[in-house]
Design a protein around this motif. Structure first.
Motif, PDB file in Angstrom:
ATOM      1  N   LEU A  88       0.638  -0.973   0.004  1.00 19.40           N
ATOM      2  CA  LEU A  88       0.001  -0.023   0.151  1.00 19.40           C
ATOM      3  C   LEU A  88       0.873   1.236  -0.255  1.00 19.40           C
ATOM      4  CD1 LEU A  88      -2.772  -1.182   2.534  1.00 19.40           C
ATOM      5  CD2 LEU A  88      -3.040  -0.546   0.057  1.00 19.40           C
ATOM      6  N   ARG A  89       1.906   1.377   0.605  1.00 17.41           N
ATOM      7  CA  ARG A  89       2.861   2.379   0.686  1.00 17.41           C
ATOM      8  C   ARG A  89       3.428   2.542  -0.569  1.00 17.41           C
ATOM      9  NH1 ARG A  89       4.946   4.195   6.370  1.00 17.41           N
ATOM     10  NH2 ARG A  89       3.527   3.328   7.793  1.00 17.41           N
ATOM     11  N   ILE A  90       3.851   1.453  -1.186  1.00 14.10           N
ATOM     12  CA  ILE A  90       4.552   1.693  -2.447  1.00 14.10           C
ATOM     13  C   ILE A  90       3.598   2.038  -3.486  1.00 14.10           C
ATOM     14  CG2 ILE A  90       5.291   0.072  -4.250  1.00 14.10           C
ATOM     15  CD1 ILE A  90       6.817  -1.580  -2.298  1.00 14.10           C
ATOM     16  N   GLU A  91       2.351   1.658  -3.138  1.00 12.71           N
ATOM     17  CA  GLU A  91       1.444   2.149  -4.550  1.00 12.71           C
ATOM     18  C   GLU A  91       1.050   3.643  -4.381  1.00 12.71           C
ATOM     19  OE1 GLU A  91      -2.059  -0.137  -3.867  1.00 12.71           O
ATOM     20  OE2 GLU A  91      -1.173  -2.074  -4.465  1.00 12.71           O
ATOM     21  N   ALA A  92       1.005   3.942  -2.915  1.00  6.28           N
ATOM     22  CA  ALA A  92       0.629   5.561  -2.664  1.00  6.28           C
ATOM     23  C   ALA A  92       2.133   6.450  -3.182  1.00  6.28           C
ATOM     24  CB  ALA A  92       0.781   5.612  -1.127  1.00  6.28           C
ATOM     25  N   LEU A  93       3.189   5.912  -2.952  1.00  6.43           N
ATOM     26  CA  LEU A  93       4.453   6.740  -3.628  1.00  6.43           C
ATOM     27  C   LEU A  93       4.129   6.751  -4.978  1.00  6.43           C
ATOM     28  CD1 LEU A  93       7.301   5.370  -1.337  1.00  6.43           C
ATOM     29  CD2 LEU A  93       6.090   7.718  -1.102  1.00  6.43           C
ATOM     30  N   LEU A  94       3.665   5.604  -5.409  1.00  6.15           N
ATOM     31  CA  LEU A  94       3.934   5.786  -7.164  1.00  6.15           C
ATOM     32  C   LEU A  94       2.654   6.619  -7.715  1.00  6.15           C
ATOM     33  CD1 LEU A  94       4.821   1.981  -8.133  1.00  6.15           C
ATOM     34  CD2 LEU A  94       6.176   3.864  -8.308  1.00  6.15           C
ATOM     35  N   ARG A  95       1.657   6.438  -6.762  1.00  2.80           N
ATOM     36  CA  ARG A  95       0.400   7.260  -7.302  1.00  2.80           C
ATOM     37  C   ARG A  95       0.756   8.659  -7.227  1.00  2.80           C
ATOM     38  NH1 ARG A  95      -2.600   4.858  -4.228  1.00  2.80           N
ATOM     39  NH2 ARG A  95      -2.905   6.310  -2.531  1.00  2.80           N
ATOM     40  N   ARG A  96       1.422   9.136  -6.021  1.00  4.13           N
ATOM     41  CA  ARG A  96       1.538  10.461  -5.798  1.00  4.13           C
ATOM     42  C   ARG A  96       2.770  11.008  -6.602  1.00  4.13           C
ATOM     43  NH1 ARG A  96       0.619   8.406  -0.119  1.00  4.13           N
ATOM     44  NH2 ARG A  96      -1.825   8.915   0.174  1.00  4.13           N
ATOM     45  N   ARG A  97       3.677  10.124  -6.957  1.00  5.59           N
ATOM     46  CA  ARG A  97       4.553  10.618  -8.135  1.00  5.59           C
ATOM     47  C   ARG A  97       3.951  11.042  -9.424  1.00  5.59           C
ATOM     48  NH1 ARG A  97       7.901   6.568 -11.440  1.00  5.59           N
ATOM     49  NH2 ARG A  97       5.452   6.300 -12.214  1.00  5.59           N
ATOM     50  N   ASP A  98       2.946  10.045  -9.862  1.00  5.73           N
ATOM     51  CA  ASP A  98       2.371  10.435 -11.069  1.00  5.73           C
ATOM     52  C   ASP A  98       1.356  11.580 -11.005  1.00  5.73           C
ATOM     53  OD1 ASP A  98       3.521   8.266 -12.096  1.00  5.73           O
ATOM     54  OD2 ASP A  98       2.230   6.796 -11.643  1.00  5.73           O
ATOM     55  N   GLN A  99       1.024  11.866  -9.822  1.00 10.23           N
ATOM     56  CA  GLN A  99       0.012  13.015  -9.550  1.00 10.23           C
ATOM     57  C   GLN A  99       0.476  14.118  -8.877  1.00 10.23           C
ATOM     58  OE1 GLN A  99      -3.098  10.982  -7.503  1.00 10.23           O
ATOM     59  NE2 GLN A  99      -3.939  10.151  -9.106  1.00 10.23           N
ATOM     60  N   ALA A 100       1.916  14.256  -8.980  1.00 16.43           N
ATOM     61  CA  ALA A 100       2.732  15.163  -8.030  1.00 16.43           C
ATOM     62  C   ALA A 100       2.167  16.779  -8.619  1.00 16.43           C
ATOM     63  CB  ALA A 100       4.136  15.206  -8.551  1.00 16.43           C
ATOM     64  N   GLY A 101       1.968  16.930  -9.822  1.00 10.40           N
ATOM     65  CA  GLY A 101       1.583  18.380 -10.178  1.00 10.40           C
ATOM     66  C   GLY A 101       0.070  18.279  -9.930  1.00 10.40           C
ATOM     67  N   ALA A 102      -0.602  17.424 -10.109  1.00 11.06           N
ATOM     68  CA  ALA A 102      -2.324  17.720  -9.883  1.00 11.06           C
ATOM     69  C   ALA A 102      -2.486  17.646  -8.493  1.00 11.06           C
ATOM     70  CB  ALA A 102      -2.851  16.770 -10.635  1.00 11.06           C
ATOM     71  N   ALA A 103      -1.774  16.893  -7.655  1.00 16.50           N
ATOM     72  CA  ALA A 103      -2.215  16.624  -6.257  1.00 16.50           C
ATOM     73  C   ALA A 103      -2.003  17.978  -5.622  1.00 16.50           C
ATOM     74  CB  ALA A 103      -1.229  15.500  -5.583  1.00 16.50           C
ATOM     75  N   VAL A 104      -1.344  18.724  -6.041  1.00 13.74           N
ATOM     76  CA  VAL A 104      -1.172  20.038  -5.022  1.00 13.74           C
ATOM     77  C   VAL A 104      -1.552  21.180  -5.500  1.00 13.74           C
ATOM     78  CG1 VAL A 104       0.571  19.030  -3.984  1.00 13.74           C
ATOM     79  CG2 VAL A 104       1.286  20.301  -5.819  1.00 13.74           C
ATOM     80  N   THR A 105      -2.241  21.310  -6.853  1.00 11.61           N
ATOM     81  CA  THR A 105      -2.755  22.490  -7.482  1.00 11.61           C
ATOM     82  C   THR A 105      -4.023  22.197  -7.938  1.00 11.61           C
ATOM     83  OG1 THR A 105      -1.662  21.767  -9.576  1.00 11.61           O
ATOM     84  CG2 THR A 105      -0.250  23.322  -8.074  1.00 11.61           C
ATOM     85  N   SER A 106      -4.863  23.368  -7.717  1.00  8.82           N
ATOM     86  CA  SER A 106      -6.200  23.277  -8.307  1.00  8.82           C
ATOM     87  C   SER A 106      -6.253  23.452 -10.067  1.00  8.82           C
ATOM     88  CB  SER A 106      -6.881  24.182  -7.918  1.00  8.82           C
ATOM     89  OG  SER A 106      -6.648  25.384  -8.200  1.00  8.82           O
ATOM     90  N   ALA A 107      -7.400  23.014 -10.466  1.00 14.46           N
ATOM     91  CA  ALA A 107      -7.502  23.215 -12.122  1.00 14.46           C
ATOM     92  C   ALA A 107      -7.328  24.683 -12.369  1.00 14.46           C
ATOM     93  CB  ALA A 107      -8.629  22.355 -12.495  1.00 14.46           C
ATOM     94  N   SER A 108      -7.890  25.196 -11.577  1.00 13.85           N
ATOM     95  CA  SER A 108      -8.033  26.809 -11.913  1.00 13.85           C
ATOM     96  C   SER A 108      -6.896  27.537 -11.519  1.00 13.85           C
ATOM     97  CB  SER A 108      -9.298  27.211 -11.216  1.00 13.85           C
ATOM     98  OG  SER A 108      -8.922  27.327  -9.703  1.00 13.85           O
ATOM     99  N   LYS A 109      -5.968  27.145 -10.934  1.00 20.43           N
ATOM    100  CA  LYS A 109      -4.584  27.898 -10.412  1.00 20.43           C
ATOM    101  C   LYS A 109      -3.505  27.137 -11.049  1.00 20.43           C
ATOM    102  CE  LYS A 109      -2.425  30.525  -7.117  1.00 20.43           C
ATOM    103  NZ  LYS A 109      -2.636  30.935  -5.573  1.00 20.43           N
ATOM    104  N   MET A 110      -2.940  27.100 -12.097  1.00 19.57           N
ATOM    105  CA  MET A 110      -1.882  26.615 -12.542  1.00 19.57           C
ATOM    106  C   MET A 110      -0.744  27.648 -13.032  1.00 19.57           C
ATOM    107  SD  MET A 110      -2.369  23.387 -12.329  1.00 19.57           S
ATOM    108  CE  MET A 110      -1.195  22.683 -13.239  1.00 19.57           C
ATOM    109  N   THR A 111      -0.776  28.828 -12.552  1.00 16.13           N
ATOM    110  CA  THR A 111      -0.013  29.844 -12.705  1.00 16.13           C
ATOM    111  C   THR A 111       0.984  29.827 -11.665  1.00 16.13           C
ATOM    112  OG1 THR A 111      -1.291  31.502 -11.644  1.00 16.13           O
ATOM    113  CG2 THR A 111      -1.406  31.260 -14.024  1.00 16.13           C
ATOM    114  N   PRO A 112       2.451  30.557 -11.997  1.00 16.91           N
ATOM    115  CA  PRO A 112       3.200  30.354 -10.911  1.00 16.91           C
ATOM    116  C   PRO A 112       2.855  31.364  -9.769  1.00 16.91           C
ATOM    117  CG  PRO A 112       4.312  30.700 -13.120  1.00 16.91           C
ATOM    118  CD  PRO A 112       2.837  30.738 -13.190  1.00 16.91           C
ATOM    119  N   THR A 113       3.312  31.198  -8.641  1.00 18.06           N
ATOM    120  CA  THR A 113       3.250  31.862  -7.415  1.00 18.06           C
ATOM    121  C   THR A 113       4.451  32.470  -7.139  1.00 18.06           C
ATOM    122  OG1 THR A 113       1.208  30.585  -6.265  1.00 18.06           O
ATOM    123  CG2 THR A 113       2.508  32.070  -4.901  1.00 18.06           C
TER     124      THR A 113
END
Length: 232
Positions: free
Chosen positions: A111-136
């Motif tokens: 489960l931990r391995i799956e979570a790490l791989l999933r979060r790697r693949d979703q790294a960009g989307a996991a921490v940003t909203s669809a409406s805010k993709m501009t640099p801060t």
């Protein structure tokens, strides 16, 4: 099929892990010591690395630091019989994304391995909203979620995937105070809230990379007894 590199000097454990991971659908590569792990990583470029702490030639901590310099984004899971808090902290400071103590439950490890791989693949989307993709930009600090890039005074800063995710999540909500549980739930999942994940260790590592004086942070600030925030 994701490829996983196992680095452990105990042959029986390597073989057992290999069986577990292959049955779960992963491609597996194995290293018997730290130096071989670095060599195999350079040649095979696995999607995730499982590292033992106590290994000949190079320790797991040394391998972790070496791999972080080569590939900041690869998920690293440290696996050791040592359960001391200091060993966990050392592993996380070296760049590990997670730490599991032997003996471990097979299902939990997967489960931990799956979570790490999933979060790697979703790294960009996991921490940003669809409406805010501009640099801060805050002062001379810029966090770019699309490029997964952080710059200070125009100079690129190398962060691990989890360090970037923490900073990008906070950049998406400048001024908001995040508690330890907020960060763990958003980036690891609720199942990790009672784990030994040390958010202060991650915060300290990020500050060392982005702050001119980490002891007096300009960007990543502590809100006493509550948590952390980025900016004012």
């Amino acid at each position: 099929m994701p490829k996983i590199l196992i680095a452990d000097d105990e042959a029986s454990l390597r073989d057992a892990l290999g069986i577990i991971l292959r049955q779960a659908g992963y491609e597996v590569r194995m290293a018997a010591d730290g130096a071989q792990a670095v060599e195999l990583f350079m040649r095979e470029r696995p999607d995730l690395v499982v590292l033992d702490v106590m290994m000949p030639r190079l320790s797991g901590f040394e391998v972790c630091e070496a791999l972080r310099a080569i590939s900041p984004e690869v998920p690293l899971l440290m696996l050791s019989a040592k359960g001391a808090v200091d060993d966990c902290r050392t592993g996380l400071r070296a760049g590990a994304d997670d730490y599991v103590v032997k003996p471990f439950d097979d299902e939990e490890l997967l489960l931990r391995i799956e979570a790490l791989l999933r979060r790697r693949d979703q790294a960009g989307a996991a921490v940003t909203s669809a409406s805010k993709m501009t640099p801060t930009t805050i002062g001379s600090l810029t966090i770019d979620p699309l490029r997964c890039e952080v710059r200070v005074d125009g100079n690129a800063v190398t962060l691990t995937p989890k360090e970037f995710q923490i900073l990008a999540l906070m950049a998406d909500n400048p001024g908001r105070v995040f508690t330890r549980d907020d960060l763990i739930e958003a980036l690891w999942g609720q199942e990790y809230e009672d784990s030994n994940i040390s958010i202060p260790v991650y915060i300290r590592r990020i500050r060392l990379k982005i702050e001119k004086d980490p002891s007096r942070p300009e960007y990543l600030k502590t809100v006493w007894r509550f948590g952390y925030k980025l900016g004012d």
